[in-house]
Write a protein that holds these residues in place. Structure first.
Motif, PDB file in Angstrom:
ATOM      1  N   VAL B 322      66.896  41.462 -10.879  1.00  0.00           N
ATOM      2  CA  VAL B 322      67.569  42.535 -10.166  1.00  0.00           C
ATOM      3  C   VAL B 322      68.521  42.018  -9.085  1.00  0.00           C
ATOM      4  CG1 VAL B 322      67.241  44.574  -8.742  1.00  0.00           C
ATOM      5  CG2 VAL B 322      65.703  44.133 -10.632  1.00  0.00           C
ATOM      6  N   ASP B 323      68.058  41.087  -8.239  1.00  0.00           N
ATOM      7  CA  ASP B 323      68.835  40.788  -7.038  1.00  0.00           C
ATOM      8  C   ASP B 323      69.795  39.602  -7.132  1.00  0.00           C
ATOM      9  OD1 ASP B 323      68.109  42.854  -5.511  1.00  0.00           O
ATOM     10  OD2 ASP B 323      66.369  41.859  -4.634  1.00  0.00           O
ATOM     11  N   VAL B 511      75.468  39.995  -2.967  1.00  0.00           N
ATOM     12  CA  VAL B 511      75.440  41.432  -2.732  1.00  0.00           C
ATOM     13  C   VAL B 511      76.379  42.021  -3.767  1.00  0.00           C
ATOM     14  CG1 VAL B 511      76.033  43.292  -1.161  1.00  0.00           C
ATOM     15  CG2 VAL B 511      74.917  41.240  -0.293  1.00  0.00           C
ATOM     16  N   ALA B 512      75.791  42.760  -4.697  1.00  0.00           N
ATOM     17  CA  ALA B 512      76.544  43.197  -5.864  1.00  0.00           C
ATOM     18  C   ALA B 512      77.823  43.899  -5.446  1.00  0.00           C
ATOM     19  CB  ALA B 512      75.692  44.121  -6.715  1.00  0.00           C
ATOM     20  N   GLY B 513      78.945  43.448  -5.997  1.00  0.00           N
ATOM     21  CA  GLY B 513      80.213  44.095  -5.737  1.00  0.00           C
ATOM     22  C   GLY B 513      80.860  43.660  -4.426  1.00  0.00           C
ATOM     23  N   ARG B 514      80.159  42.876  -3.580  1.00  0.00           N
ATOM     24  CA  ARG B 514      80.736  42.434  -2.311  1.00  0.00           C
ATOM     25  C   ARG B 514      80.983  40.926  -2.286  1.00  0.00           C
ATOM     26  NH1 ARG B 514      83.572  45.393   0.233  1.00  0.00           N
ATOM     27  NH2 ARG B 514      83.226  44.229   2.148  1.00  0.00           N
ATOM     28  N   TRP B 515      79.944  40.157  -2.285  1.00  0.00           N
ATOM     29  CA  TRP B 515      80.131  38.704  -2.213  1.00  0.00           C
ATOM     30  C   TRP B 515      78.948  37.969  -2.809  1.00  0.00           C
ATOM     31  CZ3 TRP B 515      75.915  37.388   0.476  1.00  0.00           C
ATOM     32  CH2 TRP B 515      75.483  38.218   1.516  1.00  0.00           C
ATOM     33  N   VAL B 634      77.608  45.826 -11.858  1.00  0.00           N
ATOM     34  CA  VAL B 634      76.252  46.046 -11.382  1.00  0.00           C
ATOM     35  C   VAL B 634      76.139  47.259 -10.468  1.00  0.00           C
ATOM     36  CG1 VAL B 634      74.396  44.998 -10.060  1.00  0.00           C
ATOM     37  CG2 VAL B 634      75.729  43.617 -11.610  1.00  0.00           C
ATOM     38  N   ASN B 635      77.168  47.482  -9.619  1.00  0.00           N
ATOM     39  CA  ASN B 635      77.027  48.565  -8.646  1.00  0.00           C
ATOM     40  C   ASN B 635      77.251  49.946  -9.246  1.00  0.00           C
ATOM     41  OD1 ASN B 635      79.622  47.991  -9.113  1.00  0.00           O
ATOM     42  ND2 ASN B 635      80.300  47.969  -6.987  1.00  0.00           N
TER      43      ASN B 635
END
Lengths: 55, 751
Positions: B322-323, B511-515, B634-635
């Motif tokens: 998941v993470d 962090v999905a969609g960020r970095w 993912v997001n």
């Protein structure tokens, strides 16, 4: 018409026998692929029959 | 069987020559490119020519080849190559078990049908004299003999052919939930018992009428309907199976040299180290060796909580990471993980109960009680009016009301539609989605990765002194190596562009969609991600920008250009033409979104966080709209789950696929349109089926109650009704097959 008393039971036995034969054929997979054996004649390979016939 | 005789002889010949008789392998291959039965001979010849192959059986009907070979002399790869050289394609058959199960099922159904139909014909012949002879013409003892003959031939029908109905009735009575099989079984048993009584005790309470012909014919009609239904279900399943074949399934294996290679999951072996991205499923059982993450094991164990995992913890094949991206060591390789995936998909489609069916089920129980009650009343009334006809009126009522057509109406159409969609590249996870799909009036589309594909355009870099990375290629390689840990479309674009360096990253967090960030060997913290908000972009024409920073200091920027997917514009136009509102919902820069929206002629909202997307979908649903969401990444997961029906792109992150109701396996937008058309057609057909079945039952029950319908006619009518419903549903599976459209030229997005 007395022969009917023999023939009717006979025909019933024959029918049950036919059902049994069909069961055997189906179980052996004879109806799984109906077209392929007909096309085997176009096979380039020599068949086992040819091999035996060769001198 | 000339070919098998030949192969048998060959293996004997080899044995005489003293060929190595060591381990032999047997495998089934699926064959592609086979158009006719004659192709089977060509393929069999090509495989047989390989040294070390013992036996080849090519089946033209199932398009499979079963090959037995000596493991020391040749390999599965060599066999596949030989088939390819002959002009066909061979892939290992992962769904062989499912296929074998289907074959057995269909063989059993055909066999039951044959026994019933064959016996019914013979019974009809034995019954004919009683129907044709004038009163007194047929000697009583001859009549008795014919009746006993009929009875004997009815036994196999009842004991073997009718067993599914009798078993079904027994089960539903045992579980105290009355089902559709109950009146059918009751009708069969009542007619048989009464007729048997009439044969062996002519003066007894059952009168002297025999109905063996009706019983046998009824059973064979019923079985014919079920067999057709089975055929159609199998066809739908095959279509789904073929569609699942097109989802790529590969794992990233770390090589000894520190590099990464993509290998087929099937070829993993214990001891391999495999990188698993956030959002992906673990390919095998094993142990976590690098990184910490949480996993979702609900699919495998039913545990709905997310479980925290740190190095040394066991991981289960099929559960989801998941993470954070991690590295695992493979310990056990599932014999057939792919097969399991296909099976669970099949089960999901087959066992998920659409609302339409739930409605039918709610009505079924009262309906069956009504049938039993009506039959009992009719029996009571007729036994006063005309006792001789009472019994067959009861049997007719029981048979004619059999709600088979009603129970087939929805599932047959929905399954046929799912199969047709599968053939065109729309793979459904939830069959319920068809219903929602037909009513969709708003479609939200994510932009990056869904509507557009990313291309790297340029890179600007400043060097990072003190980190040991001091030139542009080294920075690019480092970025590619870090990007390799993420599934974000932009990361993938970077990873695909540059050769990655072999850095042993530690503490990878995303962090999905960020970095995504990680620490290198010298304890420098590198982060690859969206630029800080206050940052002024250097090149404003680029579609997207990703920054690489070390210890908080920005050292490089990657600029991306994006192109619309080839068929996006035409598909959106077609959807709008149908009256569907299309909107772009993106987390990207509003100006970019506006540009693409203007190009497509739709509304577009940019700068949407996942929460904002969720809120937008919810508010549209509150307004009574039926929302479809097409996403990727993912997001998008929560939004996909919230929408009434959702699709993920075939190459999207696996997590999105997990939440989505369907997958567009060919990444074509036009398939959404196809799916909507098919779904609407399916609902129309369901309505037609319901209307027909209800009309038929309503018309026939009075006829049967008033004694105008003998049991055999009731059986024939019921079977014809089921047949009509199934054939009507079958229309959905027809139509043009999936045509691969050639990729059109890329459409650049203006900025």
């Amino acid at each position: 018409m007395d022969i009917l008393y023999l023939l009717i039971p006979l025909s019933i036995v024959a029918m049950l026998a036919i059902v049994g034969v069909f069961a055997w054929a189906l179980d052996g997979g004879q109806f799984d692929d109906i077209e392929q054996q007909g096309a085997a004649i176009f096979d380039d390979d020599t068949s086992s029959l040819d091999r035996h016939q060769r001198p | 069987m000339s070919s098998s005789t030949l192969t048998a002889e060959r293996s004997v010949a080899l044995g005489e020559k003293g060929a190595a008789s060591d381990a032999t392998s047997v495998a089934t291959f699926r064959l592609g490119g086979m158009d006719c039965a004659a192709c089977a001979g060509v393929i069999a010849g090509a495989i047989r020519a390989i040294a070390g192959v013992d036996r080849v059986d090519v089946s033209a009907a199932s398009r499979c080849a079963t090959v037995r070979w000596q493991a020391s002399r040749t390999s599965a790869g060599a066999i596949a190559d030989a088939v390819a050289a002959a002009g066909y394609a061979a892939v290992p058959d992962t769904a062989a078990h499912a296929r074998a199960m289907r074959r057995d099922e269909s063989r059993a159904a055909l066999w039951r049908l044959f026994v019933a139909a064959f016996c019914a014909m013979q019974i009809m012949m034995l019954a004919a004299p009683s129907y044709l002879a004038a009163a007194g013409e047929l000697a009583p003892d001859l009549r008795q003999l014919l009746a006993i003959g009929s009875w004997m031939l009815t036994l196999p029908v009842l004991a073997f052919s009718a067993r599914p109905f009798l078993e079904g009735a027994r089960r539903s009575i045992a579980s105290r939930r009355i089902g559709m099989d109950v009146p059918v079984a009751l009708g069969i048993v009542v007619a048989f018992v009464a007729s048997s009584g009439a044969v062996f005790d002519p003066g007894g309470p059952f009168g002297h009428e025999v109905y063996f012909d009706s019983v046998a014919m009824f059973v064979s009609f019923l079985l014919a309907g079920r067999w057709l239904e089975l055929r159609m279900r199998h066809r739908a399943e095959e279509a789904l199976e073929n569609a699942t074949d097109q989802i790529p399934r590969a794992s990233l294996r770390l090589t000894q040299a520190g590099g990464i290679e993509s290998v087929a999951t099937d070829s993993l072996s214990p001891g391999d180290r495999v990188r698993v991205f956030a959002g992906d499923a673990f390919p095998a059982d094993g142990t976590l060796i690098e990184g910490t993450t949480t996993t979702d094991e609900s699919i495998v164990t039913g545990e709905s909580r997310l479980l925290a995992k740190s190095p040394g913890d066991p991981l289960i094949a099929g559960s989801r990471n998941v993470d954070f991206p991690v590295v695992m060591r493979v310990e056990q390789v599932g014999a057939d993980t792919r097969y399991e995936a296909i099976c669970s998909l099949m089960r999901a489609v087959r066992t998920s109960k659409p609302k339409l069916l739930a409605q039918v089920d709610r009505w079924a129980s009262p309906f069956v009680w009504f049938v039993l009650f009506a039959a009992a009343c009719a029996g009571a009334v007729w036994s006063v009016v005309d006792p001789a006809r009472a019994l067959w009126v009861v049997v007719s009522v029981l048979i004619v009301t059999c709600p088979c057509a009603l129970s087939l109406a929805a599932p047959s159409a929905l399954l046929a539609a799912a199969g047709a969609m599968g053939r065109r590249g729309v793979l459904l996870r939830r069959i319920d989605a068809i219903e929602a799909m037909a009513r969709v009036d708003t479609i939200y589309i994510d932009k990056t990765g869904t509507l557009t594909e990313c291309r790297r355009e340029q890179v600007s870099a400043v060097f990072a002194p003190g980190t040991g990375v001091d030139d542009r290629p080294a920075l690019e390689a480092l970025a590619a190596s870090l990007a390799g840990w993420s599934t974000h479309p932009l990361s993938r674009a970077i990873a695909a562009t540059y050769p990655p360096s072999s850095i042993a990253w530690q503490h990878v967090r995303e962090v999905a969609g960020r970095w995504i960030e990680a620490t290198d060997e010298t304890q420098h913290r590198w982060r690859l991600g969206a630029p800080p908000d206050d940052d002024v972009p250097a090149a404003s024409s680029a579609a997207a920008r990703v920054c690489l920073s070390v210890d908080g200091e920005q050292v490089a920027s990657f600029f991306f250009d994006e192109v619309l997917r080839p068929d996006a514009a035409s598909a959106v136009a077609a959807l709008q033409h149908e009256g569907v509102e299309v909107r772009i919902l993106s987390g990207d820069d509003p100006e970019r979104v506006a540009a693409i929206a203007a190009l497509l002629g739709v509304d577009g909202v940019g700068a949407q966080s996942p929460d904002a997307k969720l809120a937008a979908v919810r508010s549209a649903q509150r307004d009574g709209r039926v929302v479809a969401m097409i996403g990727d990444g993912v997001n998008d997961g929560p939004v996909l789950a919230q929408a009434d029906v959702s699709f993920a792109m075939g190459d999207g992150a696996s997590l999105a696929r997990g939440e989505a109701d369907g997958v567009l396996t060919f990444n074509r937008f036009a398939d959404v349109m196809v799916a909507r058309t098919l779904a609407r057609k399916a609902l129309r057909i369901v309505r037609q089926n319901f209307a027909w079945a209800a009309t038929y039952n309503a018309a026939c029950i009075p006829l049967a109650l008033t004694g105008h319908m003998p049991p055999w006619l009731a059986g024939a009518g019921m079977a014809a009704s089921s047949l009509l419903v199934v054939t009507n549903s079958f229309r959905l599976s027809r139509g043009p097959r999936n045509a691969h459209t050639p990729p059109a030229a890329d459409v650049p997005v203006p900025s």
